[in-house]
Scaffold this motif. Structure first.
Motif, PDB file in Angstrom:
ATOM      1  N   ILE A 188      38.709   2.348  29.735  1.00 56.01           N
ATOM      2  CA  ILE A 188      38.450   1.312  30.748  1.00 56.01           C
ATOM      3  C   ILE A 188      39.516   1.376  31.842  1.00 56.01           C
ATOM      4  O   ILE A 188      39.202   1.239  33.027  1.00 56.01           O
ATOM      5  CB  ILE A 188      38.376  -0.092  30.091  1.00 56.01           C
ATOM      6  N   TYR A 248      33.721   3.371  32.241  1.00 59.30           N
ATOM      7  CA  TYR A 248      33.178   2.238  31.484  1.00 59.30           C
ATOM      8  C   TYR A 248      32.124   2.658  30.468  1.00 59.30           C
ATOM      9  O   TYR A 248      32.123   2.173  29.340  1.00 59.30           O
ATOM     10  CB  TYR A 248      32.593   1.206  32.449  1.00 59.30           C
ATOM     11  N   ALA A 282      31.534  -3.528  28.743  1.00 60.36           N
ATOM     12  CA  ALA A 282      31.702  -2.186  29.330  1.00 60.36           C
ATOM     13  C   ALA A 282      30.366  -1.640  29.821  1.00 60.36           C
ATOM     14  O   ALA A 282      30.292  -1.035  30.896  1.00 60.36           O
ATOM     15  CB  ALA A 282      32.326  -1.236  28.313  1.00 60.36           C
ATOM     16  N   ASN A 306      29.550  -3.341  33.077  1.00 60.68           N
ATOM     17  CA  ASN A 306      30.339  -2.781  34.189  1.00 60.68           C
ATOM     18  C   ASN A 306      29.832  -1.413  34.629  1.00 60.68           C
ATOM     19  O   ASN A 306      29.974  -1.040  35.790  1.00 60.68           O
ATOM     20  CB  ASN A 306      31.814  -2.672  33.794  1.00 60.68           C
ATOM     21  N   SER A 307      29.246  -0.664  33.675  1.00 65.20           N
ATOM     22  CA  SER A 307      28.774   0.687  34.020  1.00 65.20           C
ATOM     23  C   SER A 307      27.350   0.652  34.594  1.00 65.20           C
ATOM     24  O   SER A 307      26.848   1.670  35.048  1.00 65.20           O
ATOM     25  CB  SER A 307      28.802   1.593  32.786  1.00 65.20           C
TER      26      SER A 307
END
Length: 757
Positions: free
Chosen positions: A421, A426, A445, A448-449
């Motif tokens: 991270i 991510y 995560a 976020n990706s």
């Protein structure tokens, strides 16, 4: 009746009689390129081959097998191989003594003359002006003899001669690598070489002289001129490593005890050196229960190793064997103070075996091995293990050491995910978290990706309630809309928040008409057709018309400007070409070359400013790349800028054909035939305009110059002048040749509706 002897004249191969122009005091018969010829030397230093004078500075000569040796007035002794040489080449070689390499030429004492060459040897006997005789070994004869010995596998004679006369021992391997065989003659006969040499010291001497360089191509070029330079048969393997390995295997097969020191040398000489294996062999010697009388003692072997390797380096490697007696043996031979190393070794001795080995590996910075030993030390040392993993970023190695079901595996994965991270990787971090069952972190995560499907899977694993799932879907849909992913945002809103109205509005915003219609009919909300769908379709039709009109206007403007720029450039070139002075042929060349120079120098001001740009930061450099071709009127590359922007216009219109096709279908479906027909007609006109304009903009000459550039690595002065006279120099030298290639218009997409025609 005894027949009277008749004196016949010496004849050449073509039958003409040979007669020396001057009386010769020394003559000899030899073969040059297989043809028998007579050599003669006068008392005035004139040297003849048949009746051709090849040199006038020769004081003496001698022939030996296929060699000719001569001494000259410049106090040198030269040697020529007559097997593959012509008389002309011999004449040239004798006239330019300075150009010869050290193999064929050597200095001798002033006034020396050749008396004889010793048969089956390399000695040349010279007589000095004082009358005394001296023997020299001419390098060319020495190398020829060595090559003969090596061809006959007489390694002992070759080695002794090379050692005595200081010939580099690499020649033993470099000589005669046969293309028909998998390796060189030397590699195939390594055992023969070892048995013939029969001396550990001589074998060690051979090892120490080994170098990667091929000496037959540098120091000892073949005198006979035969092409021995076949390609090496092991291009992927280094020569030194290859020889060391083959020799070591042969010595271990013959007598490992006797050749112990040579085997150690073979390990050390490799690149990188195999010091650990060498030390292990010393260690095995010390552990040996039944010492052989012939065998070398461990003490002797270690002493020899220290002669080859720096003692501090060897100390570290010995520590890496975890054998403290061997470490002390090495340390005693070094300059180290016992007060330094003994307390450290005593501390290590008190430790548990695995922790002791971990401490040694960490001290030697062998972190992968250190982790392996520390992982065996039990859970009480895990925090230390994890800190080492984090410090050295050894996450992948650490994960291999534990089973995926253990808490340790989970903790390492957690740390690894956090590290990824930090690196803004991510999606990879999310995969590591998900694999280890850390679903909450995996969810964040994945969000976020932008992997919304995986994020929903994690929410399911975490047992999210309906409301919680709905709010998660809403937040992700918002992010997807920002990324212009309306279809995916609509799926989230319809399936996870049951807000199909909002989903339809998103689809209309993204001009995804058919999917919006599907949802309207799925939920029976035909009222949305009147309130939202039809107005959106009509608005889209207007915006497409405005877009096409702006593209058409820009295209026509740039096209007409390009025509003007080309005419101006053509006039400039013609005025340069006409600028010639009458009745002055000397200036013809000048005028032509200057016009070529001027054509390229027209952009000199621009190129200078560009060179200043290169010194700026990378951000400014990227900005400069974008602005390289300026549309400003009168700029040096204006025609290139216009080509670039015209290409962009065509590609932009080509890109909307699919969207307009779908829009036309919706307009027809809801009875807006007039608007649909207007849009189809405008697009058809714009495409037709562009299609007919392409040959005018990207002319055949321009496309040809992109295939065969005027200036380039394969250009010549003549080709540049010819191109200039054909007016191809009007096209400037561009850094982007793809600008000279016209954009393609796709014929495959059937975008028009027949019912509107």
């Amino acid at each position: 009746d005894t027949s009277t002897p008749v004196l016949e004249p010496w004849r050449t191969s073509d039958g003409s009689a040979v007669q020396f122009p001057y009386p010769c005091v020394q003559t000899s018969i030899t073969r040059i390129s297989g043809e028998e010829m007579i050599l003669g030397l006068t008392d005035r230093c004139r040297f003849f081959v048949n009746d051709i004078e090849v040199a006038s500075n020769i004081t003496s000569f001698a022939t030996y097998n296929e060699f000719l040796l001569v001494t000259t007035n410049s106090h040198t002794c030269q040697c020529f191989c007559l097997k593959n040489i012509s008389v002309k080449a011999l004449q040239a070689g004798l006239s330019s003594a300075a150009a010869h390499d050290s193999e064929t030429l050597r200095k001798v004492e002033r006034g020396s003359r050749i008396i004889t060459v010793v048969p089956q040897d390399t000695k040349v006997v010279l007589q000095m002006p004082r009358g005394n005789l001296e023997t020299v070994h001419h390098r060319a004869l020495v190398l020829a003899q060595i090559r003969k010995w090596l061809d006959r596998l007489m390694f002992r004679e070759a080695f002794q001669c090379m050692r005595k006369l200081r010939i580099n021992l690499n020649l033993l391997y470099d000589h005669n690598p046969k293309a028909s065989m998998p390796s060189s003659v030397f590699l195939e006969n390594t055992e023969t070489f070892i048995r013939q040499i029969d001396s550990v010291n001589y074998i060690n001497l051979f090892f120490t002289e080994l170098k990667e360089e091929d000496f037959t191509k540098s120091m000892y070029l073949s005198l006979s001129g035969s092409s021995d330079a076949q390609p090496r048969q092991h291009p992927d393997q280094k020569k030194v490593n290859l020889v060391c390995d083959v020799m070591r295997v042969a010595m271990e097969h013959i007598d490992p005890q006797r050749y112990c020191l040579s085997i150690l040398t073979a390990h050390v000489k490799k690149s990188p050196p195999e010091l650990e294996i060498a030390l292990q062999k010393v260690h095995d010697l010390r552990e040996s229960i039944t010492p052989d009388v012939k065998a070398v003692s461990a003490e002797e072997a270690l002493k020899y190793l220290l002669f080859l390797v720096d003692v501090n380096e060897l100390y570290d490697y010995s520590l890496g064997t975890y054998d403290f007696d061997l470490v002390i043996m090495v340390a005693e031979k070094s300059q180290k103070d016992p007060k330094e190393y003994l307390p450290f070794l005593n501390t290590l001795r008190k430790m548990e075996t695995n922790y002791q080995r971990y401490t040694i590996d960490r001290h030697l910075k062998r972190y992968t091995k250190a982790l392996g030993h520390l992982s065996k030390c039990g859970p009480e040392h895990f925090s230390e293990f994890l800190n080492l993993v984090k410090d050295q970023n050894q996450y992948c190695e650490a994960l291999k050491l534990y089973s995926s079901s253990t808490q340790e595996y989970k903790d390492i994965s957690d740390a690894y995910g956090e590290y990824l991270i930090q690196k803004q990787l991510y999606e990879q971090a999310a995969l590591i978290f998900a694999r280890a069952g850390i679903f909450a972190k995996a969810l964040d995560a994945f969000q976020n990706s932008g992997s919304w499907q995986q994020a929903l899977c994690m929410a399911s694993r975490l047992g999210y309630t309906k409301d919680k799932l709905s709010s998660l879907a809403r937040s992700m849909a918002g992010k997807l809309v920002e990324q212009r992913k309306h279809a995916e945002a609509a799926i989230l809103l319809e399936q996870y928040t049951q807000d199909y109205e909002e989903a339809v509005l998103l689809l209309l915003e993204g001009t995804l008409w058919e999917e919006a219609l599907r949802l309207i009919h799925k939920y029976g909300r035909l009222d949305i057709l009147e309130t939202n769908f039809k107005p959106a379709v009509l608005e889209a039709q207007k915006s497409q018309l405005i877009f096409l009109d702006s593209q058409k206007t820009a295209f026509l403007r740039h096209k007409s400007r390009l025509q003007v720029v080309r005419e101006l450039k053509e006039k400039a070139c013609e005025s340069l070409q006409d600028y010639e002075m009458p009745n002055c042929p000397e200036l013809d060349l000048f005028s032509e070359t200057s016009s070529v120079v001027t054509a390229s120098d027209m952009n000199s001001k621009y190129s200078h400013s560009n060179s200043r740009i290169s010194a700026r930061s990378s951000k400014n450099r990227r900005k400069a790349e974008r602005k390289r071709y300026s549309l400003k009127e009168g700029s040096p590359f204006e025609d290139m800028a216009l080509l670039e922007v015209l290409g962009e216009n065509i590609r932009a219109v080509e890109a909307v054909k699919g969207d307009i096709h779908i829009l036309l279908k919706q307009l027809v479906l809801f009875g807006y035939d007039e608007q649909a027909g207007a849009l189809q007609q405008v697009l058809e006109e714009v495409l037709q305009l562009m299609e007919t304009s392409i040959p005018e903009i990207w002319t055949p000459d321009l496309q040809q110059s992109s295939l065969n550039p005027v200036l380039g690595p394969s250009s010549t002065a003549n080709s540049i002048m010819a191109a200039y006279q054909q007016k191809r120099m009007v096209t400037p030298v561009v850094q982007d040749p793809e600008l000279l290639i016209p954009p393609k218009l796709s014929k495959n997409l059937q975008w028009k509706l027949h019912l509107l025609q």
